[in-house]
Design a protein around this motif. Structure first.
Motif, mmCIF file in Angstrom:
data_model
loop_
_atom_site.group_PDB
_atom_site.id
_atom_site.type_symbol
_atom_site.label_atom_id
_atom_site.label_comp_id
_atom_site.label_asym_id
_atom_site.label_seq_id
_atom_site.Cartn_x
_atom_site.Cartn_y
_atom_site.Cartn_z
ATOM 1 N N VAL A 41 12.249 -1.982 -10.098
ATOM 2 C CA VAL A 41 11.118 -1.041 -10.156
ATOM 3 C C VAL A 41 9.863 -1.650 -9.530
ATOM 4 C CG1 VAL A 41 11.906 0.327 -12.142
ATOM 5 C CG2 VAL A 41 10.413 -1.631 -12.544
ATOM 6 N N SER A 42 9.667 -2.942 -9.731
ATOM 7 C CA SER A 42 8.475 -3.597 -9.191
ATOM 8 C C SER A 42 8.457 -3.504 -7.665
ATOM 9 C CB SER A 42 8.445 -5.061 -9.628
ATOM 10 O OG SER A 42 7.285 -5.696 -9.146
ATOM 11 N N ARG A 43 9.616 -3.722 -7.059
ATOM 12 C CA ARG A 43 9.689 -3.697 -5.589
ATOM 13 C C ARG A 43 9.581 -2.276 -5.048
ATOM 14 N NH1 ARG A 43 13.767 -8.887 -6.016
ATOM 15 N NH2 ARG A 43 12.017 -10.247 -6.575
ATOM 16 N N GLU A 44 10.080 -1.318 -5.801
ATOM 17 C CA GLU A 44 9.916 0.088 -5.395
ATOM 18 C C GLU A 44 8.436 0.484 -5.451
ATOM 19 O OE1 GLU A 44 12.473 2.140 -8.126
ATOM 20 O OE2 GLU A 44 14.298 1.641 -6.989
ATOM 21 N N VAL A 45 7.765 0.066 -6.539
ATOM 22 C CA VAL A 45 6.341 0.378 -6.710
ATOM 23 C C VAL A 45 5.511 -0.254 -5.580
ATOM 24 C CG1 VAL A 45 4.301 -0.079 -8.158
ATOM 25 C CG2 VAL A 45 6.400 0.790 -9.197
ATOM 26 N N ALA A 46 5.835 -1.518 -5.234
ATOM 27 C CA ALA A 46 5.095 -2.213 -4.169
ATOM 28 C C ALA A 46 5.243 -1.490 -2.832
ATOM 29 C CB ALA A 46 5.584 -3.652 -4.046
ATOM 30 N N ALA A 47 6.476 -1.056 -2.548
ATOM 31 C CA ALA A 47 6.726 -0.366 -1.279
ATOM 32 C C ALA A 47 5.934 0.946 -1.211
ATOM 33 C CB ALA A 47 8.222 -0.100 -1.117
ATOM 34 N N LYS A 48 5.881 1.660 -2.337
ATOM 35 C CA LYS A 48 5.135 2.923 -2.395
ATOM 36 C C LYS A 48 3.627 2.686 -2.386
ATOM 37 C CE LYS A 48 8.043 5.599 -5.385
ATOM 38 N NZ LYS A 48 8.283 5.452 -6.705
ATOM 39 N N ALA A 49 3.214 1.569 -2.980
ATOM 40 C CA ALA A 49 1.777 1.288 -3.146
ATOM 41 C C ALA A 49 1.050 1.235 -1.804
ATOM 42 C CB ALA A 49 1.568 -0.016 -3.917
ATOM 43 N N VAL A 50 1.707 0.689 -0.776
ATOM 44 C CA VAL A 50 1.062 0.585 0.540
ATOM 45 C C VAL A 50 0.663 1.975 1.036
ATOM 46 C CG1 VAL A 50 1.364 -0.082 2.951
ATOM 47 C CG2 VAL A 50 2.220 -1.565 1.146
ATOM 48 N N GLY A 51 1.590 2.932 0.934
ATOM 49 C CA GLY A 51 1.306 4.301 1.354
ATOM 50 C C GLY A 51 0.162 4.910 0.552
ATOM 51 N N GLU A 52 0.167 4.624 -0.765
ATOM 52 C CA GLU A 52 -0.884 5.172 -1.621
ATOM 53 C C GLU A 52 -2.251 4.552 -1.310
ATOM 54 O OE1 GLU A 52 0.116 5.783 -5.798
ATOM 55 O OE2 GLU A 52 2.237 5.575 -5.272
ATOM 56 N N LEU A 53 -2.263 3.256 -1.015
ATOM 57 C CA LEU A 53 -3.531 2.595 -0.671
ATOM 58 C C LEU A 53 -4.099 3.174 0.627
ATOM 59 C CD1 LEU A 53 -2.614 -1.107 -1.591
ATOM 60 C CD2 LEU A 53 -4.202 0.376 -2.829
ATOM 61 N N LYS A 54 -3.215 3.432 1.590
ATOM 62 C CA LYS A 54 -3.657 4.056 2.852
ATOM 63 C C LYS A 54 -4.213 5.454 2.566
ATOM 64 C CE LYS A 54 -0.101 2.088 5.902
ATOM 65 N NZ LYS A 54 1.036 2.480 6.733
ATOM 66 N N ALA A 55 -3.510 6.205 1.709
ATOM 67 C CA ALA A 55 -3.951 7.563 1.375
ATOM 68 C C ALA A 55 -5.319 7.547 0.680
ATOM 69 C CB ALA A 55 -2.916 8.240 0.480
ATOM 70 N N LYS A 56 -5.612 6.452 -0.021
ATOM 71 C CA LYS A 56 -6.913 6.320 -0.707
ATOM 72 C C LYS A 56 -8.004 5.836 0.252
ATOM 73 C CE LYS A 56 -5.299 6.899 -5.047
ATOM 74 N NZ LYS A 56 -5.603 8.106 -5.827
ATOM 75 N N GLY A 57 -7.632 5.658 1.529
ATOM 76 C CA GLY A 57 -8.644 5.315 2.527
ATOM 77 C C GLY A 57 -8.712 3.859 2.943
ATOM 78 N N MET A 58 -7.771 3.022 2.463
ATOM 79 C CA MET A 58 -7.795 1.617 2.890
ATOM 80 C C MET A 58 -7.158 1.468 4.267
ATOM 81 S SD MET A 58 -7.104 -0.810 -0.437
ATOM 82 C CE MET A 58 -8.054 -2.232 0.132
ATOM 83 N N ALA A 59 -7.685 0.547 5.049
ATOM 84 C CA ALA A 59 -7.108 0.235 6.361
ATOM 85 C C ALA A 59 -6.088 -0.874 6.159
ATOM 86 C CB ALA A 59 -8.210 -0.211 7.316
ATOM 87 N N PHE A 60 -4.817 -0.591 6.477
ATOM 88 C CA PHE A 60 -3.724 -1.537 6.253
ATOM 89 C C PHE A 60 -3.294 -2.188 7.561
ATOM 90 C CE2 PHE A 60 0.929 -2.230 6.332
ATOM 91 C CZ PHE A 60 1.056 -3.175 5.327
ATOM 92 N N ASN A 61 -3.026 -3.488 7.516
ATOM 93 C CA ASN A 61 -2.458 -4.137 8.701
ATOM 94 C C ASN A 61 -1.465 -5.221 8.308
ATOM 95 O OD1 ASN A 61 -4.970 -5.894 8.036
ATOM 96 N ND2 ASN A 61 -3.802 -7.164 9.455
ATOM 97 N N GLU A 62 -0.500 -5.451 9.194
ATOM 98 C CA GLU A 62 0.456 -6.543 8.998
ATOM 99 C C GLU A 62 0.072 -7.680 9.945
ATOM 100 O OE1 GLU A 62 4.200 -4.418 9.539
ATOM 101 O OE2 GLU A 62 4.454 -4.400 7.352
ATOM 102 N N LEU A 63 0.608 -8.872 9.684
ATOM 103 C CA LEU A 63 0.342 -10.017 10.562
ATOM 104 C C LEU A 63 1.568 -10.286 11.416
ATOM 105 C CD1 LEU A 63 -1.623 -10.450 8.029
ATOM 106 C CD2 LEU A 63 -1.765 -12.801 8.829
ATOM 107 N N ALA A 64 1.324 -10.639 12.665
ATOM 108 C CA ALA A 64 2.442 -10.948 13.563
ATOM 109 C C ALA A 64 3.179 -12.183 13.045
ATOM 110 C CB ALA A 64 1.913 -11.204 14.971
ATOM 111 N N PRO A 65 4.519 -12.220 13.181
ATOM 112 C CA PRO A 65 5.302 -13.379 12.735
ATOM 113 C C PRO A 65 4.784 -14.697 13.312
ATOM 114 C CG PRO A 65 6.772 -11.579 13.324
ATOM 115 C CD PRO A 65 5.382 -11.135 13.687
ATOM 116 N N THR A 66 4.302 -14.665 14.556
ATOM 117 C CA THR A 66 3.791 -15.899 15.171
ATOM 118 C C THR A 66 2.548 -16.397 14.430
ATOM 119 O OG1 THR A 66 2.629 -14.467 16.728
ATOM 120 C CG2 THR A 66 4.626 -15.540 17.528
ATOM 121 N N GLU A 67 1.691 -15.464 13.997
ATOM 122 C CA GLU A 67 0.482 -15.861 13.259
ATOM 123 C C GLU A 67 0.851 -16.418 11.889
ATOM 124 O OE1 GLU A 67 -2.433 -16.291 14.382
ATOM 125 O OE2 GLU A 67 -2.069 -15.341 16.315
ATOM 126 N N LEU A 68 1.823 -15.766 11.218
ATOM 127 C CA LEU A 68 2.263 -16.266 9.908
ATOM 128 C C LEU A 68 2.864 -17.671 10.034
ATOM 129 C CD1 LEU A 68 3.786 -13.028 8.319
ATOM 130 C CD2 LEU A 68 1.758 -14.263 7.544
#
Length: 303
Positions: free
Chosen positions: A246-273
């Motif tokens: 359930v925790s991992r399902e919630v986390a996956a959904k949370a990103v979409g919800e945070l975007k819907a609430k107006g947050m700007a989401f970005n991922e980091l390139a594997p090379t940067e990580l």
């Protein structure tokens, strides 16, 4: 008949709370209603350190803190806080469930605690009100609230951020007042605590994988019959699988919800990580030097 008071820091819509409820359900069923688990969410029984002391003293039966909070009594738990050591859930589970997790759990009874298993809290990610984090350099100069823990402080200092330790309960107010620019937590925590109201950017830095640990007071455990102990351990084992899912399902959904609430989401390139991972190597070396060499050996072998 017994009552287990189970305290934790999270709100009732959080996966940690879902884990407590599932555990309560299983314990009630397995004990034919003789053992009742009563949940105390949202820091009702105090912060993590206060609840840890209450367990050690036998005045509270259970809690589910982040493993980080145990580094004060078994410093090798700090190994789980090392930045960029795992990159997916499969690796994370193997680390906590395998020889390293078992070695650390074995050090708890002498500190008055018994561990019944590890739950998922998730990968920690940075939010802030200034800019997206796309590389290590973007953290420079940001005032970030971090867990009051030396590994976290050193990690963010490495990237020239200005890390400030602060109790979790004070965080929302500090973000709202702009006393800090940002913070780092798993997506589900960011959503559950409405940080989107006071933060603009959420960046998938995945810098640390965080687990929660099901803790029981040894004083309470020692009063239980072997049958009761087995019942609680069996219920815990079932709860671990459920809670992680359930925790991992919630986390996956949370990103979409945070975007819907107006947050700007970005991922980091594997090379940067990968570049950030290499920059924090000295932290691993520095802290490992003060840990039990046998445990550090297991840690390296497991990685």
């Amino acid at each position: 008949e017994r009552t287990i008071r189970f305290g934790h820091l999270n709100n009732t819509d959080h996966p940690v709370s879902m884990g407590v409820k599932k555990f309560a359900e299983l314990v009630a069923a397995k004990s034919g209603g003789k053992i009742t688990v009563k949940e105390f969410p949202a820091s009702q029984l105090g912060n993590e350190m206060q609840q840890q002391s209450a367990l050690q003293g036998g005045v509270q039966e259970m809690s589910a803190p982040a493993t980080t909070s145990l580094a004060g009594i078994v410093k090798e738990f700090g190994l789980f806080d090392f930045p960029f050591i795992v990159s997916n859930f499969k690796q994370a589970d193997a680390l906590v469930d395998g020889p390293l997790g078992k070695q650390l759990v074995a050090k708890l009874p002498e500190k008055g605690l018994i561990a019944l298993g590890f739950w998922d809290l998730g990968f920690r990610n940075v939010t802030n009100s200034k800019r997206p984090i796309t590389k290590g350099e973007d953290l420079e100069g940001l005032k970030l609230r971090v867990i009051p823990n030396p590994v976290f402080l050193e990690t963010f200092k490495t990237f020239k951020a200005n890390p400030l330790p602060m109790p979790f309960a004070e965080l929302y107010g500090a973000l709202e007042a702009k006393a800090v620019d940002g913070q780092e937590n798993p997506f589900s925590v960011i959503l559950s605590n409405k940080f989107y109201e006071v933060q603009k950017y959420v960046s998938a830095t995945n810098h640390v994988y965080a687990a929660n640990i099901m803790l029981l007071s040894k004083r309470f455990w020692d009063k239980l019959s072997p049958v009761e102990q087995k019942l609680l351990q069996d219920a815990a084992n079932e709860t671990v699988q459920y809670q992680r899912t359930v925790s991992r399902e919630v986390a996956a959904k949370a990103v979409g919800e945070l975007k819907a609430k107006g947050m700007a989401f970005n991922e980091l390139a594997p090379t940067e990580l990968a570049r950030m991972r290499s920059e924090v190597k000295p932290i691993h070396e520095k802290f490992s030097a003060s840990y039990d060499p046998a445990v550090v050996g297991t840690f390296k072998a497991e990685l």
